[in-house]
Design a protein around this motif. Structure first.
Motif, PDB file in Angstrom:
ATOM      1  N   VAL A   1       0.942  -1.104  -0.224  1.00 57.70           N
ATOM      2  CA  VAL A   1      -0.110   0.172  -0.153  1.00 57.70           C
ATOM      3  C   VAL A   1       0.673   1.196   0.288  1.00 57.70           C
ATOM      4  CG1 VAL A   1      -1.409   1.394   1.616  1.00 57.70           C
ATOM      5  CG2 VAL A   1      -1.447  -0.972   1.508  1.00 57.70           C
TER       6      VAL A   1
ATOM      7  N   GLN B   1      -5.179   3.606  -1.503  1.00 60.21           N
ATOM      8  CA  GLN B   1      -6.210   3.046  -0.399  1.00 60.21           C
ATOM      9  C   GLN B   1      -7.623   4.420  -1.089  1.00 60.21           C
ATOM     10  OE1 GLN B   1      -5.672   2.642   3.608  1.00 60.21           O
ATOM     11  NE2 GLN B   1      -6.256   0.387   2.943  1.00 60.21           N
ATOM     12  N   THR B   2      -8.143   4.064  -1.342  1.00 60.04           N
ATOM     13  CA  THR B   2      -9.576   4.602  -2.099  1.00 60.04           C
ATOM     14  C   THR B   2     -10.066   5.296  -1.067  1.00 60.04           C
ATOM     15  OG1 THR B   2     -11.231   3.047  -1.591  1.00 60.04           O
ATOM     16  CG2 THR B   2     -11.086   3.110  -3.681  1.00 60.04           C
TER      17      THR B   2
ATOM     18  N   GLY C   1     -11.489   2.606   2.108  1.00 62.76           N
ATOM     19  CA  GLY C   1     -10.693   2.183   2.004  1.00 62.76           C
ATOM     20  C   GLY C   1      -9.879   1.256   1.530  1.00 62.76           C
TER      21      GLY C   1
ATOM     22  N   GLY D   1      -8.145  -1.230  -1.550  1.00 67.93           N
ATOM     23  CA  GLY D   1      -7.342  -1.373  -2.089  1.00 67.93           C
ATOM     24  C   GLY D   1      -7.426  -1.084  -3.201  1.00 67.93           C
TER      25      GLY D   1
END
Length: 459
Positions: free
Chosen positions: A106, A237-238, A242, A244
């Protein structure tokens, strides 16, 4: 394990530019503006009719404010280059990497976070999409990969779902009623809450292949993508949920699958070659829209095209070949022909005992729910050539002895010939020579073949 230079970057732009530089004859760039999205489909079909399957790069297409790249998966040789191998070893290389998953990494930001719109600023008129067939209900996103996290296990899943614009901030999409996303969606429906999802539109071809992988429930395709790359899939992460998604994606739409609302979706040109209006008519409310500052529309040509079929069937072929080879070492090759969409399979083997071809055919019919017709041939028959398989069928096969059927099995819901409950029958044809076959195949001496090739090369 060796890797291709095309897998070193996870950015589609880098891949496309590197590939064009390495194989300029395998990329067709169209600078002339195309007046209709269907012109893209027509170009691909006309190229196919002329025996060509290049990656198609269109600078300007009506319906897309972004450059459009499509037909990436139409050529198996091009897919093999992604893995640094040849077509004959493609299944082995794909499966070996898919079986060595790598957990994703991430990041705090990436190219796809360069431009972010949320809530009332979201307007799907900004999202490029084209109409591929005259029979389509409207413009579609054909490369829509939905990422969702199971509310019970916390494991994420990726899958493809055709999608069309329904409202300013909503899409109409069709889920697969036997797929893992449908299972998650049903759990949320029963709980009376929406399912948070993110839709990735455009990413590196290896990510796209990973999204086609057929995995057990609870296995994350993003780790498979890492295995294909040989490095962790880089995610961001949006902003709201959140989820991925690839940091180098072209577009990401984040939102919710509505547990109650429905919107008409379809007909759409499906892999069967027919326009299908079989749909779950699911509504996807979009809360956030992420993109690069210079996004491209990475398109998948729909219908019964080589691109559409290859993208889905390569992981299926690799899985089936691995399963068969583990149980039947005599199996030498397996192929799903374009002529049979996803419903036909050819398998070659060097049978070691009577009845072995039948066992192999039964295995295929049991493992792959899409198959309707499976044909077994000897290992000297090229299963990638319809004409060679049909020759084997003509000269080795006796209907009263060499075929059998199984009915009442689950089939593809997009098969226009399937029953109302989605079941189908399956036909197996043993076109191997068998132990009592008498015949000597007519062959030309290798030296003559070599001299003929040299002569023609000099003309």
């Amino acid at each position: 394990m060796s890797y291709s230079p095309f897998s070193e970057s996870q950015d589609f732009h880098v891949f496309a530019q590197q590939y064009q530089s390495a194989y300029p004859d395998d990329v067709l760039r169209v600078s002339q503006a195309l007046d209709d999205g269907q012109d893209v489909t027509a170009l691909v079909q006309e190229l196919e009719a002329r025996g060509r399957r290049p990656m198609l790069w269109c600078d300007a297409v009506a319906g897309s404010r972004a450059p459009l790249v499509t037909n990436v998966f139409a050529c198996r040789e091009r897919i093999a280059r992604l893995f640094g191998t040849d077509v004959g070893s493609l299944h082995e290389h794909y499966q070996r990497r898919a079986n060595a998953p790598v957990a994703p990494q991430v990041l705090s930001q990436g190219p796809v976070t360069e431009h972010v719109l949320e809530d009332m600023d979201v307007d799907l008129e900004r999202m490029p999409m084209i109409r591929h067939f005259d029979s389509d209900r409207g413009p579609y996103i054909t490369n829509a990969i939905i990422v969702a996290t199971d509310p019970v296990t916390g494991v994420s899943n990726m899958s493809y779902h055709r999608s069309m614009r329904h409202a300013r901030a909503a899409l109409a999409t069709s889920l697969h009623s036997r797929g893992h996303l449908w299972r998650m969606y049903q759990q949320c429906r029963e709980a009376g809450r929406p399912l948070p999802v993110a839709m990735v539109v455009g990413a590196h071809p290896l990510f796209m292949l990973a999204a086609s992988a057929r995995l057990p429930f609870g296995v994350d395709e993003r780790a498979v993508a890492g295995g294909l790359f040989g490095a962790p899939l880089q995610l961001i992460q949006t902003p709201r949920y959140g989820i991925g998604v690839p940091a180098a994606a072209e577009f990401v739409l984040e939102g919710r699958l509505d547990p109650e609302a429905h919107a008409q979706e379809g007909p759409f040109g499906e892999f069967s070659g027919y326009s299908s209006d079989r749909s779950t008519n699911t509504v996807f409310h979009v809360d956030s829209m992420l993109s690069r500052t210079d996004p491209w529309l990475v398109d998948v040509v729909g219908g019964a095209t080589a691109e559409h079929l290859n993208l889905a069937r390569l992981p299926r072929e690799a899985e089936m070949f691995e399963k068969l080879k583990a149980r039947f070492p005599s199996v030498t090759r397996l192929h799903y022909p374009t002529s049979g969409t996803h419903f036909h399979c050819y398998v070659s083997l060097r049978a070691s005992r009577p009845g072995e071809a039948r066992q192999v055919l039964l295995g295929l019919m049991g493992w792959d729910p899409y198959l309707k017709t499976v044909i077994a041939v000897d290992d000297d028959v090229d299963v990638t050539r319809d004409s060679d398989v049909l020759w084997a069928l003509a000269t080795h096969f006796q209907p009263h002895r060499d075929l059998f059927m199984v009915d009442g099995l689950p089939g593809s819901p997009l098969d226009p010939s399937s029953t109302a409950d989605g079941t189908t029958s399956r036909l197996a044809l043993d076109a191997t020579r068998g132990e009592h076959f008498h015949g000597v195949r007519a062959r030309v001496a290798a030296a003559s073949v070599a001299r003929a090739a040299a002569l023609l090369d000099g003309i």
